[in-house]
Every structure is written in structure tokens, then in C-alpha cells.
Design a protein around this motif. Structure first.
Motif: not given
Length: 765
Positions: A330-352
């Protein structure tokens, strides 16, 4: 068409590729005593080959130059020096600088000949040896914030050696065990020295010397050398008994070691801007202004894609990121949907291990700084501070990553409303982080390209398994998902491994390459680079040095951390300063990264809203398609008539003054810069390989050809030179030409002299 630009980790932190805080600390074991009153001394040697008659100093202000008032001496025969009257504190905290004195310094690799081209060497604080290799190590410390040990390990890995790159390779060449490897390192140092000299020549012809600091020049040249270090080592191996350092530095094989004359001025200016930056009010920018804006390029299905993102915070301190991609259809800038992104970060702290959505972040302000709290976890706090500069009249391309420079009008500059920012991220404690895709079913892992139940397939919706390599030479027995860290550790190191199946350990991917880390019992990690043929039909392992790994218990959980050299970590898509992390969670080994506590200074510019819009205006995707060079048969005895025929066959069109006046043409050996009045300046190499600065005249003849005339006198002999150019096609970034060079000692015979006709593509600015 697009993918999410921020793959994993803290949303705001992923704006950049961060580096650790700079440090110039070192040990002082080489000093004669520990006197703090100025009665200590430091002994050492300087070399490409041993350097006699070179200036040596303690660089108290860390600017890569020997300044007035700094402890200074001169090297003797054999490269030796002693810096007297220094304090232990100065020795422990000041790098060492060696400066060549042109016409006086002698490189004992070439005894009896004084050096005729300058260069500067550096070494970490407390070093007993200074060389081109220690200059690489010091550059890693200063530019990438590594500790001395980390910097040595990084260069060691790049050199593919187990030897210490700060050791005296001249003396080591006689070692009965390692002499041959020391000799190889000596050759690398010799070529590096020659490359440094050629690049300094180029800079001094292209740039006004008064505007160049030795600090910036050394860093720029060393970074160029490091990028081409694999090519340097391959060229040395290929040369065999015919090795000649200066010849290799001038060869086509090492074209990649040379600075690009079209970018030198801007690269140096951008470095000066970093030092001139002032404190920024990030809190106001994120909460009340246009936010922070970052630009990134990435590959998708083999194609280079471009995107940018905007980071802001609402009145409640909740961060939002809006990302855009360039739609090539299309030759233009378009918003990129984040819909459906379920990714998580898992950090180690407080024993788990605590897992939370990647966008689960809140901010608060702390004076001008921003405080990020991830997942509501106090141990995952991060402080972001920043510095800013006014980008007015600065070329836009110089402040964007390499891939973006190919699609930006090279003449485009920022206006007075554009601001740039450099960010620093500070964590109060070590952070241990794993990645979790958190998809609905295991079949959704890896974009749905999963054959469930097979080896090399994810086991669950984490989509983050580490797979076992047995190292027994049989690929068919590999591929099971690891359930314990011990499965990844080999009892002994592989002997002369040839293929991936010969190694245990883990794989690291990123930046179009693959590395293997062999984890050997006892804490040694052997590094290899895996190279495949262009068709993927064969593979080979290239040793890349060794490092260490360690097991530790953190918050009651066992973790394995690898002290990966910074260059391999970055090429393997780890954040700057991060270390690979392995841990068992939910029954399987997962991968992630450990980020040490402290500050990580960003090297990537981010922008205010005005600068963002100006970058988008200068963006031209069509520039990505490189112009083609016209295919012309080689003939070194061509005449002007042959040039005319080639131009016609290549469908050349006439030059206009608009193609020329005020422009510069850059090619592999130099640059032509054109003024409005028919004059110009050539800066670059001529036939003898030396860099020169020559004035010339230019005109467009009746056939539409561009004709350049100049002359050069060397050793009392004047050579008349002419360059004839025909334009095939051009865009804002490149021009395709047919070129024909002529030369003669008789100006009247110049028109009838023969030369070589070539089809070439040059850069335009």
C-alpha cells in the motif's frame, strides 16, 4: 505483512539494544609498588612489532590522546617503557596510550625504517603490553561498558583463540607450545595496524582535522576493524607464505575494513553529539508530550521490513505502545495490531517464577526520570533516565540504524523542532527472566509450524523448550526436550568436532547466524560458530574461543548462567549486557536471560514526535532497490571510443548540472565533491594506494558526459588525470555510471590515452 516490533521483555526497555555502564578500572599487578604519593611506576612494552621511539602516556582523562600534564615517556629499543612518578590510583584507573611519532618511531618488524603514517594504540588500565589487539580490548571496555575480563573474553572469542589478546605476542612467538598461534595473532595485529593507518589517512582527507578528536577517531576505526575481523583472519590464512600486511589492508578482500567516506563526517558528528547531550525530562515527555519514538528494521520471510513505535503513559501511569509497520504493497504506514498476543514474561523473585503479561507495566515519575514497575513486582523495578540533543540541521540517516539508512534520503536533515534522546536503564538487582508464548495450544507454537510428538517440537504452550544434544555424532538421537540442566552438560569437551552433532550444549540463534555453546563439566563453555553452505547442504564448525558457565541457587531455584562474550550475545539477540539463562520450570528446561544489576546505557537514538514525522517524510522505500551496474567486458586498454560505445550500449542519458552541482559521489576508493562553479575536490586513493586531496574541474560535454580533470605530482613527476562518466540511471541515494579513467605525463596526450571502462554504482549525497 508485519510482526510485533517488541518481541519479549519489558515493553519500554525493548526500545533499545542496551549496553553496560562504562568502566576504565583494571588491575595494577604490573606496577612496581603500591605507593599512592606519586612514587610508583609502570613498566610495559608497545608493539605492532616492537615500537621504538613512540610516545607513551597514562590517559588520565580517558580521551585516547597523550595530553599536556599526563605522565609520558618514549619507548626504547624492544618497545620497552617505564612511566615514572605516577600514583597507584592513576595506574589502576587510567588506560595506556601509545602514539606514533611520524619520521621517528620504528616498528622493529621493519628495522631501520621510520614509520611514515600515524596511528594510535590503547590498552586497559594496568596493562603490561600495548598493541592493536589491546586496542580492541580497550574499545570494548570504553564503548560497550564491559569489564576488562569481559572485554578480553569478547576479543578472544572474535579471534577464535584461547590465548589472552593482551599478552605479548612478539615474545610468545618463540613459545614451544603456543608459538604458532602467537604468530597468527601477530599477523592479525599487523593487518589491523595497516588498516588503522589507511583509515586515518581517509579521515584526514575527508574531514577537517580540527573537528576530529582522537577518542572518536580511534573508536570509529576499531569498530570498523572488529566488524571485519573474520575477513582479516581469512585473508591472512589465504595469503600463507605470501603474507604482507600493507598489501592485504589495500586488497579488495579487505574492502570491508575501510571506513565509508560518505558517512565518516556524520559518524564522527553523531559521536560528538553523544558527549554533548544534556539531561532530558523523560517524565514530562512520556506523560505530557509526544512520548518516545523508536525506529527498527527486521526481516520477515526473507524480506527487510521497517517499523516504528510510540511509547506513552496515561494519567494513571499505564504504559501504552503503538507500533506501525510500512505496508510495502500500500505504500503507507499502518498500525500493527497486538490483538491476540498472550506472551508473558516470567521473572524469578519471592521464591518462585512469576509470569505476567508483557504489557503489565506501570510508571511513576522520579524527578526527570521514569520508574517502571513490571507485573506489580517490586523486585522488577527499573529506573530510566535520559539525555537529549537538538538535532537541527543534522542528517537524518546518521541517527538511525544501518538498515534504515538505505531507505532515507541522504540529503534530508532535521529541523529545529527535532530532538533526540539516549536512554540509560538502571536495575537495583540482578533480574532472571524467561519467555513464555502462552498460546492456546501447543500446535499454535512457532506460528503453527509444529508437528506434535516429533523431536525438536515444543512440549507445551510455553513454546520455550531447550533440546538435548548428545554430542555422539548421531543427529537422530538428539532433539528431545531437556527436563534437567544436567542433560545439557558434557563430561568432557569434544575432540576436534566437525559438525553440530559432534557437540552437546545448546544453540543460539540470531542476526542470520547460529552459535553453539558446549557446556563442559567444571564450568568451561566452548564456543563455536556454525556455518552452512548457501544451499544448506553442508555445515562446518568454526571455533570461537571459550568462556564459562555457572550453576547457582537463586530464590530456592537452580539456574544456569553463561558468561557469553558481548559480541556473540548481541548477535544472538540478547539485550546488551544480558547473559543466557537456563532453568527448569513446569518440568522442562526453559531459556531466557539474566540481566545484572546496575545501569545499561543505550546506543540507539529515540526521538520526539517532531523528529518522528521528519524521519517518516525522509523515508523512501524505493531506495531499498539498489541500482544495477552496467555489465561491461574487461579491457584495460580501452579508448574513449570504447567508452562511448559502452555508454550507448548501456542506454546512458545526459548528465545535467542538477545531477552534479552541490552533490558528492562516493565509491570504494574515495569521493568526488562538486561545487556550483565547475570545480570540485577528490578525496581518496590514487594509483599508488595513498590517500590524496586533489582539486579538479568538471564540465558536461556536448554528448552529456561528465568530464573531470586534475593533476597530481609525486616525486617530482606530474601525472595528468581525467575521469569520464556517463549516467545510466540515478536516484536520491545512488547513481549508476559508465566510467573511463585516463592518465598521462603529457597533458596534450591525455585525450588519446587508454584505460579501463567500467560499469559501477556509486553512492550520492
Amino acid at each position: 505483512m508485519f510482526r510485533q516490533l517488541v518481541p519479549t521483555g519489558a515493553a519500554l526497555a525493548a526500545i533499545l539494544i542496551a549496553s553496560g555502564c562504562s568502566s576504565s578500572s583494571g588491575n595494577s599487578d604490573d606496577s612496581d609498588n603500591n605507593d599512592a604519593s606519586g612514587n610508583a611506576s609502570l613498566e610495559g612494552k608497545a608493539a605492532d612489532g616492537y615500537l621504538a621511539g613512540a610516545r607513551v602516556c597514562l590517559d588520565l582523562n580517558n580521551n585516547s590522546s597523550c595530553d599536556d600534564g599526563e605522565p609520558t615517556t618514549t619507548t626504547s629499543a624492544g618497545g620497552g617503557y617505564t612511566l615514572e612518578g605516577v600514583t597507584q590510583e592513576q595506574i589502576a584507573n587510567s588506560p595506556i596510550v601509545v602514539e606514533i611519532i611520524v619520521g621517528e618511531t620504528i616498528d622493529e618488524d621493519n628495522p631501520g625504517e621510520t614509520i611514515d603514517k600515524t596511528y594510535t594504540l590503547t590498552a586497559p588500565a594496568g596493562s603490561a603490553f600495548v598493541s592493536p589487539l589491546t586496542t580492541m580490548v580497550q574499545n570494548e571496555i570504553k564503548e560497550n561498558g564491559l569489564s576488562p575480563d569481559e572485554a578480553k573474553a569478547s576479543i578472544q572469542a572474535r579471534l577464535g583463540t584461547e590465548l589472552d589478546p593482551t599478552e605479548d605476542y612478539v615474545a610468545g612467538s618463540d613459545d614451544g607450545t603456543s608459538g604458532e598461534e602467537f604468530q597468527r595473532l601477530h599477523k592479525v595485529a599487523q593487518v589491523t595496524r595497516a588498516v588503522m593507518q589507511k583509515n586515518i589517512e581517509l579521515v584526514n582527507t575527508v574531514v577537517d582535522e580540527t573537528g576530529v578528536s582522537q577518542e572518536d577517531l580511534t573508536a570509529l576505526i576499531v569498530e570498523q576493524v572488529l566488524e571485519a575481523l573474520d575477513d582479516i583472519q581469512q585473508a591472512i590464512e589465504t595469503a600463507g607464505d605470501g603474507f604482507n600486511a600493507d598489501g592485504l589492508a589495500s586488497s579488495d578482500e579487505l574492502q570491508g575494513t575501510r571506513l565509508d567516506p560518505s558517512k565518516v563526517e556524520e559518524q564522527l558528528e553523531e559521536r560528538r553529539d553523544r558527549r554533548a547531550a544534556t539531561a532530558a525530562n523523560l517524565a514530562a515527555l512520556l506523560t505530557d508530550g509526544d512520548g518516545l519514538n523508536f525506529f527498527e528494521a527486521f526481516e520477515e520471510e526473507g524480506a527487510l521490513m521497517f517499523g516504528y513505535g510510540n511509547v506513552q503513559a496515561d494519567g494513571e501511569g499505564v504504559i501504552s505502545i503503538t507500533q506501525y509497520g510500512y505496508d510495502t504493497l500500500g505504500g503507507s504506514w499502518s498500525a500493527m495490531s497486538d490483538e491476540g498476543n498472550q506472551q508473558q514474561d516470567c521473572l524469578l523473585g519471592n521464591g518462585d517464577w512469576r509470569c505476567f503479561a508483557q504489557d503489565n507495566e506501570t510508571i511513576s515519575t522520579d524527578a526527570n526520570n521514569v520508574r517502571i514497575l513490571r507485573g506489580g513486582l517490586s523486585f522488577a523495578e527499573e529506573i530510566i533516565s535520559g539525555e537529549q540533543i537538538n538535532l537541527q540541521d543534522k542528517r537524518i540517516a546518521a541517527y538511525l540504524e544501518h538498515e534504515y539508512q538505505a531507505v532515507i534520503d541522504p540529503a534530508a536533515t532535521f529541523d529545529s523542532s527535532a530532538l533526540g534522546y539516549l536512554l540509560t536503564f538502571t536495575r537495583s538487582q540482578d533480574t532472571y527472566e524467561l519467555y513464555k508464548d502462552n498460546v492456546e495450544s501447543v500446535g499454535d507454537c512457532w506460528d503453527g509450524e509444529v508437528i506434535e510428538g516429533n523431536t525438536w517440537s515444543p512440549t507445551d504452550t510455553w513454546c520455550n523448550n531447550v533440546f538435548v544434544h548428545t554430542g555422539d555424532g548421531n543427529h537422530e538421537t538428539d532433539g528431545d526436550a531437556a527436563t534437567s540442566l544436567s542433560q545439557l552438560i558434557s563430561a568432557t569437551a569434544a575432540s576436534n568436532p566437525q559438525y553440530r552433532a559432534d557437540l552437546g550444549g545448546i544453540d543460539l540463534y540470531g542476526d542470520g547466524n547460529q552459535h553453539v555453546v558446549e557446556l563442559v563439566s567444571g564450568g568451561t563453555a566452548n564456543l563455536y560458530r556454525l556455518e552452512r553452505s548457501s544451499m544448506g547442504e553442508s555445515e562446518s564448525l568454526i571455533a570461537a574461543g571459550s568462556t564459562s558457565w555457572r550453576l547457582s541457587t537463586v530464590e530456592t531455584k537452580e539456574v544456569l548462567v553463561i558468561d557469553l562474550p558481548a559480541d556473540i550475545a548481541l548477535r544472538s539477540d540478547y539485550d546488551r549486557g544480558a547473559m543466557p539463562l537456563l532453568a527448569v520450570v513446569d518440568g522442562y528446561v526453559r531459556s531466557g536471560e539474566m540481566m545484572p544489576a546496575g545501569g545499561r546505557s543505550d546506543k540507539q537514538w529515540v526521538f520526539n514526535g517532531n523528529a518522528r514525522e521528519q524521519i517518516k517524510t525522509a523515508f523512501d522505500y524505493t531506495l531499498l532497490e539498489a541500482l544495477a551496474a552496467c555489465d561491461i567486458a574487461e579491457n584495460e586498454d580501452s579508448s574513449f571510443a570504447d567508452f562511448d560505445t559502452a555508454a550507448t550500449n548501456c542506454s546512458a542519458v545526459s548528465f545535467t548540472s542538477g545531477d552534479i552541482a552541490g552533490k558528492s559521489f562516493f565509491f570504494g576508493d574515495g569521493a568526488f565533491s562538486f561545487t556550483q562553479d565547475g570545480n570540485g575536490l577528490y578525496q581518496g586513493e590514487i594509483n599508488d594506494g595513498d590517500f590524496v586531496s586533489l582539486g579538479f574541474t568538471w564540465t558536461i560535454n556536448g554528448d552529456g558526459y561528465l568530464i573531470l580533470n586534475t593533476q597530481h605530482t609525486d616525486d617530482g613527476v606530474t601525472q595528468y588525470l581525467r575521469m569520464n562518466l556517463a549516467k545510466v540511471e540515478a536516484n536520491a541515494r545512488q547513481i549508476s555510471v559508465v566510467s573511463f579513467g585516463q592518465e598521462s605525463e603529457d597533458n596534450n596526450a591525455l585525450s588519446s590515452s587508454t584505460g579501463e571502462v567500467n560499469g559501477e554504482v556509486w553512492d550520492v549525497r
